[in-house]
Design an enzyme around this catalytic site. Structure first.
Site, short mmCIF file in Angstrom:
data_model
loop_
_atom_site.label_atom_id
_atom_site.label_comp_id
_atom_site.label_asym_id
_atom_site.label_seq_id
_atom_site.Cartn_x
_atom_site.Cartn_y
_atom_site.Cartn_z
N ASN A 1 9.93 44.57 0.65
CA ASN A 1 11.18 44.54 1.41
C ASN A 1 10.84 44.76 2.89
OD1 ASN A 1 13.71 44.92 2.53
ND2 ASN A 1 14.05 46.93 1.57
N TRP A 2 10.91 43.68 3.64
CA TRP A 2 10.52 43.77 5.06
C TRP A 2 11.61 44.37 5.93
CZ3 TRP A 2 7.79 38.37 6.17
CH2 TRP A 2 6.59 38.32 5.44
N LYS A 3 12.77 44.60 5.37
CA LYS A 3 13.90 45.17 6.13
C LYS A 3 14.11 44.39 7.42
CE LYS A 3 12.69 49.61 4.13
NZ LYS A 3 13.12 50.97 3.92
N HIS B 1 20.86 48.12 -1.86
CA HIS B 1 19.85 49.01 -1.27
C HIS B 1 20.53 50.23 -0.64
CE1 HIS B 1 16.60 50.48 1.26
NE2 HIS B 1 15.77 49.78 0.49
N GLU C 1 20.07 51.75 2.00
CA GLU C 1 20.38 51.63 3.44
C GLU C 1 21.70 50.89 3.63
OE1 GLU C 1 16.60 49.98 4.57
OE2 GLU C 1 15.66 51.93 4.23
N GLU D 1 15.28 53.80 -6.77
CA GLU D 1 14.81 54.19 -5.44
C GLU D 1 15.47 55.50 -5.01
OE1 GLU D 1 13.08 50.72 -3.13
OE2 GLU D 1 15.18 50.80 -2.63
N GLY E 1 10.98 55.68 2.83
CA GLY E 1 10.55 55.77 4.23
C GLY E 1 10.21 57.18 4.68
N SER F 1 8.29 55.05 -0.68
CA SER F 1 6.98 55.43 -0.13
C SER F 1 5.81 55.06 -1.04
CB SER F 1 6.97 56.93 0.20
OG SER F 1 7.94 57.21 1.21
N GLY G 1 8.67 49.06 0.76
CA GLY G 1 9.19 48.86 2.12
C GLY G 1 8.06 48.88 3.14
N GLY G 2 7.87 50.04 3.77
CA GLY G 2 6.90 50.17 4.86
C GLY G 2 5.53 49.57 4.57
#
Ligand code: PEP
Length: 253
Positions: A9-11, A95, A97, A167, A173, A213, A234-235
């Site tokens: 997930n590149w956000k 998600h 976010e 999640e 993150g 993470s 993600g990151g």
């Protein structure tokens, strides 16, 4: 038998040129791998460019969101048909976010999930508790509510297509990955929810990803757990080398 699945997930990161370079590197680094399904989820505006790189590879394309109508007076929204049109196979829905910053409710998430499935997209439906939920012993209750909310309108034949991502919000993150035991406990619980609502067979077949993470250093211990079938990353998916390493370490579970 559930095949491993790793989604990046590149956000809200990477413009076209960087997205293209990253996709090329991931394509090269994963080209001979078959024991894992790979998906990358860039921003809407780079989907088409990434698709041009990944279309002849074992990497699938996913979007990070969609609207639940395919066309009409919904200014600023993107529907399932538009995502299919640029080569998407998957779409992330719900998600945390989006739940937090865009006030997405279980009701909206249910509409989006059904709309994706009706159009032929595979939803990756995210559920997860906050730290406050966990500390007040409400984690399972929250997961149950989010799960039943998202699946409210889904008959068994539709549910059989979806992927669930557990999640925990406190792990996203933050560098605070859930321990394999905590993650496995919740995955088992989610599988039980699926069995209660649908059937044992659907529960056994559903792929449940962990997200929060994930890195090359912790993916193996997570993947050793029986009910963890992959990860939503993600990151660590932004750097192609670390994403490739995560993918490699997740093969042939
Ligand atoms: C995510 O965005 O879904 C996620 C899990 O992020 P991170 O891996 O950075 O925690």
């Amino acid at each position: 038998m559930r095949k491993s699945f790793i989604a990046g997930n590149w956000k809200l990161n990477k413009q076209v040129s960087e997205a293209v370079e990253t996709s090329k590197t991931i394509k090269e680094g994963t080209k001979n791998l078959s024991g894992v399904d790979i998906c990358i989820c860039p921003t809407f505006t780079v989907l088409k460019s990434v698709y041009e790189i990944t279309k002849d590879s074992n990497i699938s394309l996913g979007a990070q969101n969609l609207w639940y109508e395919n066309q009409g007076a919904y200014t600023g929204e993107i529907g399932a048909s538009s995502l299919l049109d640029v080569g998407c196979k998957y779409v992330i829905i719900g998600h945390s976010e989006r739940r937090k910053y865009l006030n997405e409710s279980d009701e909206i998430i249910a509409h989006k999930t059904l709309s994706a499935l009706e159009a032929g997209l595979i939803p990756i439906v995210c559920i997860g508790e906050t730290l406050e939920d966990r500390e007040s012993d409400k984690a399972q209750k929250v997961i149950e509510t989010q799960f039943s909310g998202a699946c409210k309108n889904l008959p068994a034949d539709k549910f059989s297509k979806i992927i669930i991502a557990y999640e925990p919000v406190w792990a996203i993150g933050t560098g605070k990955t859930a321990t394999p035991e905590i993650a496995e406990g919740m995955h088992k619980f989610i599988r039980q929810l699926i069995e209660n609502k649908y059937t044992k067979e659907l529960a056994e077949n559903c792929r449940i990803l962990y997200g929060g993470s994930v890195t090359p250093a912790n993916i193996e211990s997570l993947m050793k757990e029986k009910d963890i079938d992959g990860a939503l990353v993600g990151g660590a998916s932004l750097a192609p080398e670390s994403f490739i390493e995560i993918v490699k370490k997740s093969q042939n579970k």
